[in-house]
Design a protein around this motif. Sequence first.
Motif, PDB file in Angstrom:
ATOM      1  N   UNK A 362      -0.520 -27.860  -1.007  1.00  0.00           N
ATOM      2  CA  UNK A 362       0.154 -29.158  -1.096  1.00  0.00           C
ATOM      3  C   UNK A 362      -0.739 -30.258  -0.536  1.00  0.00           C
ATOM      4  N   UNK A 363      -1.404 -29.976   0.581  1.00  0.00           N
ATOM      5  CA  UNK A 363      -2.311 -30.973   1.177  1.00  0.00           C
ATOM      6  C   UNK A 363      -3.489 -31.252   0.247  1.00  0.00           C
ATOM      7  N   UNK A 364      -3.966 -30.214  -0.448  1.00  0.00           N
ATOM      8  CA  UNK A 364      -5.069 -30.394  -1.391  1.00  0.00           C
ATOM      9  C   UNK A 364      -4.636 -31.305  -2.551  1.00  0.00           C
ATOM     10  N   UNK A 365      -3.433 -31.074  -3.053  1.00  0.00           N
ATOM     11  CA  UNK A 365      -2.912 -31.896  -4.147  1.00  0.00           C
ATOM     12  C   UNK A 365      -2.697 -33.340  -3.689  1.00  0.00           C
ATOM     13  N   UNK A 366      -2.044 -33.491  -2.544  1.00  0.00           N
ATOM     14  CA  UNK A 366      -1.778 -34.839  -2.045  1.00  0.00           C
ATOM     15  C   UNK A 366      -3.077 -35.569  -1.729  1.00  0.00           C
ATOM     16  N   UNK A 367      -4.059 -34.830  -1.258  1.00  0.00           N
ATOM     17  CA  UNK A 367      -5.340 -35.445  -0.919  1.00  0.00           C
ATOM     18  C   UNK A 367      -6.029 -36.040  -2.128  1.00  0.00           C
ATOM     19  N   UNK A 368      -6.061 -35.314  -3.236  1.00  0.00           N
ATOM     20  CA  UNK A 368      -6.749 -35.848  -4.413  1.00  0.00           C
ATOM     21  C   UNK A 368      -5.950 -36.989  -5.037  1.00  0.00           C
ATOM     22  N   UNK A 404     -14.925 -44.314  -3.043  1.00  0.00           N
ATOM     23  CA  UNK A 404     -15.026 -43.613  -1.762  1.00  0.00           C
ATOM     24  C   UNK A 404     -15.674 -42.252  -2.003  1.00  0.00           C
ATOM     25  N   UNK A 405     -16.986 -42.262  -2.172  1.00  0.00           N
ATOM     26  CA  UNK A 405     -17.689 -41.001  -2.480  1.00  0.00           C
ATOM     27  C   UNK A 405     -17.631 -40.034  -1.306  1.00  0.00           C
ATOM     28  N   UNK A 406     -17.687 -40.565  -0.107  1.00  0.00           N
ATOM     29  CA  UNK A 406     -17.645 -39.697   1.061  1.00  0.00           C
ATOM     30  C   UNK A 406     -16.294 -38.987   1.153  1.00  0.00           C
ATOM     31  N   UNK A 407     -15.238 -39.746   0.916  1.00  0.00           N
ATOM     32  CA  UNK A 407     -13.914 -39.145   0.937  1.00  0.00           C
ATOM     33  C   UNK A 407     -13.755 -38.101  -0.154  1.00  0.00           C
ATOM     34  N   UNK A 408     -14.285 -38.393  -1.331  1.00  0.00           N
ATOM     35  CA  UNK A 408     -14.192 -37.423  -2.417  1.00  0.00           C
ATOM     36  C   UNK A 408     -15.015 -36.182  -2.109  1.00  0.00           C
ATOM     37  N   UNK A 409     -16.205 -36.354  -1.555  1.00  0.00           N
ATOM     38  CA  UNK A 409     -17.040 -35.198  -1.216  1.00  0.00           C
ATOM     39  C   UNK A 409     -16.334 -34.278  -0.233  1.00  0.00           C
ATOM     40  N   UNK A 410     -15.641 -34.878   0.736  1.00  0.00           N
ATOM     41  CA  UNK A 410     -14.905 -34.070   1.702  1.00  0.00           C
ATOM     42  C   UNK A 410     -13.797 -33.279   1.030  1.00  0.00           C
ATOM     43  N   UNK A 411     -13.084 -33.928   0.104  1.00  0.00           N
ATOM     44  CA  UNK A 411     -12.031 -33.216  -0.615  1.00  0.00           C
ATOM     45  C   UNK A 411     -12.625 -32.109  -1.481  1.00  0.00           C
ATOM     46  N   UNK A 412     -13.761 -32.410  -2.114  1.00  0.00           N
ATOM     47  CA  UNK A 412     -14.362 -31.439  -3.030  1.00  0.00           C
ATOM     48  C   UNK A 412     -14.800 -30.172  -2.296  1.00  0.00           C
ATOM     49  N   UNK A 413     -15.286 -30.315  -1.072  1.00  0.00           N
ATOM     50  CA  UNK A 413     -15.665 -29.120  -0.294  1.00  0.00           C
ATOM     51  C   UNK A 413     -14.446 -28.231  -0.042  1.00  0.00           C
ATOM     52  N   UNK A 414     -13.318 -28.847   0.289  1.00  0.00           N
ATOM     53  CA  UNK A 414     -12.087 -28.065   0.494  1.00  0.00           C
ATOM     54  C   UNK A 414     -11.642 -27.411  -0.811  1.00  0.00           C
ATOM     55  N   UNK A 415     -11.768 -28.137  -1.897  1.00  0.00           N
ATOM     56  CA  UNK A 415     -11.348 -27.630  -3.196  1.00  0.00           C
ATOM     57  C   UNK A 415     -12.211 -26.452  -3.632  1.00  0.00           C
ATOM     58  N   UNK A 416     -13.520 -26.582  -3.489  1.00  0.00           N
ATOM     59  CA  UNK A 416     -14.400 -25.486  -3.905  1.00  0.00           C
ATOM     60  C   UNK A 416     -14.162 -24.235  -3.070  1.00  0.00           C
ATOM     61  N   UNK A 417     -13.838 -24.415  -1.813  1.00  0.00           N
ATOM     62  CA  UNK A 417     -13.539 -23.255  -0.966  1.00  0.00           C
ATOM     63  C   UNK A 417     -12.260 -22.559  -1.408  1.00  0.00           C
ATOM     64  N   UNK A 418     -11.384 -23.302  -2.086  1.00  0.00           N
ATOM     65  CA  UNK A 418     -10.091 -22.751  -2.527  1.00  0.00           C
ATOM     66  C   UNK A 418     -10.170 -22.158  -3.930  1.00  0.00           C
ATOM     67  N   UNK A 419     -11.185 -22.513  -4.706  1.00  0.00           N
ATOM     68  CA  UNK A 419     -11.267 -22.037  -6.083  1.00  0.00           C
ATOM     69  C   UNK A 419     -11.376 -20.517  -6.137  1.00  0.00           C
ATOM     70  N   UNK A 420     -10.828 -19.894  -7.190  1.00  0.00           N
ATOM     71  CA  UNK A 420     -10.962 -18.444  -7.327  1.00  0.00           C
ATOM     72  C   UNK A 420     -12.415 -18.053  -7.614  1.00  0.00           C
TER      73      UNK A 420
END
Length: 496
Positions: A362-368, A404-420
């Motif tokens: 949920x936090x990942x979804x809300x974050x993006x 906000x590239x920095x903010x997106x990069x931070x989200x992307x790191x969390x997302x990639x860690x969650x990917x199957x």
Amino acid sequence: MSETIDAPAAAPVLGTRWEHGFAALGPAFFTDLRPTPLPAPYLVSRNAALARSLGLDPARLESAEAVTALTGNSVPEGSRPLASVYSGHQFGVWAGQLGDGRAILLGGIETPLGVQELQLKGSGLTPYSRMGDGRAVLRSSIREYLGSEAMHGLGVPTTRALMVTGSDQPVRREEVETAAVVTRVAPSFVRFGHFEHFSARERYDELRQLADYVIDKFYPECRATEKFTGNAYATFLEQVSERTAAMVAQWQATGFCHGVMNTDNMSILGLTIDYGPFQFLDAFDPNHICNHSDDAGRYAYNRQPNVAYWNLFCLGQALLPLIGEQELALAALESYKTVFPRELEARMRAKLGLADEQPGDRELIEGVLKLLAAGRVDYPIFWRRLSHFVGGAGVDSLRDLFLDRQGFDGWLRLYEARLPADRHAAAVAMLSINPKYVLRNHLCELAIRQAKLKDYSGVETLLRLVQSPFDEHPGDEDKAGFPPDWAAHIEISCSS
């Protein structure tokens, strides 16, 4: 001397077997009347894919017989034209009696999909037209035709559209336009407002008759359930609430704005109905108001889930004389509050390529979504590029969408860690749920401009794209790009 044998007569364009379940309810529910003819009608477009699904011959829909019948200039054999009466809340205010002010139901035809009702929208004055003229214009008819097919292509429950016919008869809206008729298709066009109409007038026999008709035809499982102490009407309200919740969750995930969610525009079957000032989001703005007539923003994109619940509450009030106890009605509505967030979260996880549910999703979804809103990032393009990124494309075109590239990069790191682990499979799944082609306002506008000049090629191109929006369609990439600057100034209102 040879014997002359007459050739068998061709079968009627719309088939020979009609069903009139709604008409069987009796004259309290409708007025029998014929559509009002239009001069020199012509074909704008016919939906070959839907025709085949209905067991109809698409080529026959191009005939003069079909154009005449589906403009309302003749009455198909076996049909029973009628306009139904209903009431409703419009922009949160009780509006009293409404009804089919420019739509006439021909009846239901038997099809491989089951019985499907055909309704002509724009077919002339009815007793419920109030201050209207009973007509639809070419612009709005094309929008509904393409909009309903776009939603079907995306897998969202919706009424559909079989055909658009036009006439050069002038119709006045904000300016003088020309008339058109769209043939709408659905298992039923019964709305929340039908129930409100009889309940508000304390005509409880008709209210029960209507509820029994809808339950027996579309919700028969309500009769067998033991929930709510065997109260079929409470169970019916619960099931309508759950269907509506699932539909609105799909709206939100898709980025669809309905624009005018009055109770008389809510289908009792949980279908998207009445395409007026609708819009698919370009830039992601949770507060976006697509309806130029909606001064207060009641039907803004982020308010749609709450408005749907409000409308269901009105339906619950209308059904209360049948349910009997207010506590039962409130309990029946309660499932909306669990079904909607569950369905929305599941659809957002699917857009992210996440097959299972895990803590932190949920936090990942809300974050993006917060990042998309902050940068007003193009909603469909982001999801399509994200799908390609997961499949191995470079990240630059994705990052370029964000200020906000920095903010997106931070989200992307969390997302990639969650990917199957199997990112290829995830990407394939994402490309089947994140469309390349969306019916944007400017695309509709360009097709309408052509159509006003009797060139319907733009309509046909968009119909083909929105019916398979996840495919690549080489050669049509310009329809999948960013909207031009002028698109932000397109105004759509309740007359659209």
